[in-house]
Scaffold this motif. Sequence first.
Motif, PDB file in Angstrom:
ATOM      1  N   HIS A 155      67.915  13.034  11.254  1.00 24.42           N
ATOM      2  CA  HIS A 155      67.848  11.666  11.772  1.00 24.42           C
ATOM      3  C   HIS A 155      67.576  11.661  13.272  1.00 24.42           C
ATOM      4  CE1 HIS A 155      70.342   9.972   8.204  1.00 24.42           C
ATOM      5  NE2 HIS A 155      69.068  10.096   7.902  1.00 24.42           N
ATOM      6  N   GLN A 156      68.212  12.549  13.997  1.00 21.36           N
ATOM      7  CA  GLN A 156      68.010  12.623  15.449  1.00 21.36           C
ATOM      8  C   GLN A 156      66.564  12.975  15.779  1.00 21.36           C
ATOM      9  OE1 GLN A 156      70.340  11.652  17.706  1.00 21.36           O
ATOM     10  NE2 GLN A 156      68.613  11.744  19.111  1.00 21.36           N
ATOM     11  N   ARG A 157      65.988  13.891  15.030  1.00 18.85           N
ATOM     12  CA  ARG A 157      64.579  14.252  15.254  1.00 18.85           C
ATOM     13  C   ARG A 157      63.667  13.066  14.959  1.00 18.85           C
ATOM     14  NH1 ARG A 157      64.571  20.273  12.570  1.00 18.85           N
ATOM     15  NH2 ARG A 157      65.612  21.303  14.311  1.00 18.85           N
TER      16      ARG A 157
ATOM     17  N   ILE B  80      64.466   9.881  15.154  1.00 20.77           N
ATOM     18  CA  ILE B  80      64.663   8.904  16.234  1.00 20.77           C
ATOM     19  C   ILE B  80      63.923   9.353  17.492  1.00 20.77           C
ATOM     20  CG2 ILE B  80      66.392   7.959  17.820  1.00 20.77           C
ATOM     21  CD1 ILE B  80      68.327   7.952  15.371  1.00 20.77           C
ATOM     22  N   ASN B  81      64.018  10.629  17.825  1.00 24.89           N
ATOM     23  CA  ASN B  81      63.310  11.153  19.002  1.00 24.89           C
ATOM     24  C   ASN B  81      61.800  10.980  18.864  1.00 24.89           C
ATOM     25  OD1 ASN B  81      65.706  11.870  20.188  1.00 24.89           O
ATOM     26  ND2 ASN B  81      65.555  14.042  19.666  1.00 24.89           N
ATOM     27  N   ALA B  82      61.276  11.208  17.668  1.00 28.35           N
ATOM     28  CA  ALA B  82      59.837  11.040  17.431  1.00 28.35           C
ATOM     29  C   ALA B  82      59.433   9.581  17.607  1.00 28.35           C
ATOM     30  CB  ALA B  82      59.464  11.541  16.041  1.00 28.35           C
TER      31      ALA B  82
ATOM     32  N   LEU C 232      60.979   7.280  19.444  1.00 29.48           N
ATOM     33  CA  LEU C 232      61.088   6.939  20.860  1.00 29.48           C
ATOM     34  C   LEU C 232      59.905   7.487  21.657  1.00 29.48           C
ATOM     35  CD1 LEU C 232      64.913   7.442  21.462  1.00 29.48           C
ATOM     36  CD2 LEU C 232      63.653   5.284  21.397  1.00 29.48           C
ATOM     37  N   THR C 233      59.520   8.708  21.354  1.00 26.62           N
ATOM     38  CA  THR C 233      58.375   9.318  22.037  1.00 26.62           C
ATOM     39  C   THR C 233      57.114   8.514  21.765  1.00 26.62           C
ATOM     40  OG1 THR C 233      59.357  11.516  21.938  1.00 26.62           O
ATOM     41  CG2 THR C 233      56.965  11.414  22.232  1.00 26.62           C
ATOM     42  N   ASP C 234      56.921   8.115  20.518  1.00 26.86           N
ATOM     43  CA  ASP C 234      55.744   7.318  20.151  1.00 26.86           C
ATOM     44  C   ASP C 234      55.760   5.961  20.862  1.00 26.86           C
ATOM     45  OD1 ASP C 234      53.325   6.883  18.628  1.00 26.86           O
ATOM     46  OD2 ASP C 234      54.500   5.449  17.443  1.00 26.86           O
TER      47      ASP C 234
END
Length: 71
Positions: A6-8, A10-12, A14-16
Amino acid sequence: MTHLVHQRAINALLTDAVETADRAKSRVTHTANTLARQMQEMHGGIWRVEIDHQAGFVLVAPRIETAIKPS
């Protein structure tokens, strides 16, 4: 493990989102600069661009010192 997945994700996302916002800001800047160049071609002088994304404001205007033509 599920938390890490889930953290990965979410990070993806946010980066997008940041990359999308950066591209949008770049397009606004490019468009405003293009308009300033076109106004300079039509009216002469040097035109300035000010952009305030937080206020949702774009200004394209002649610089005062170049807008006043001697008589």
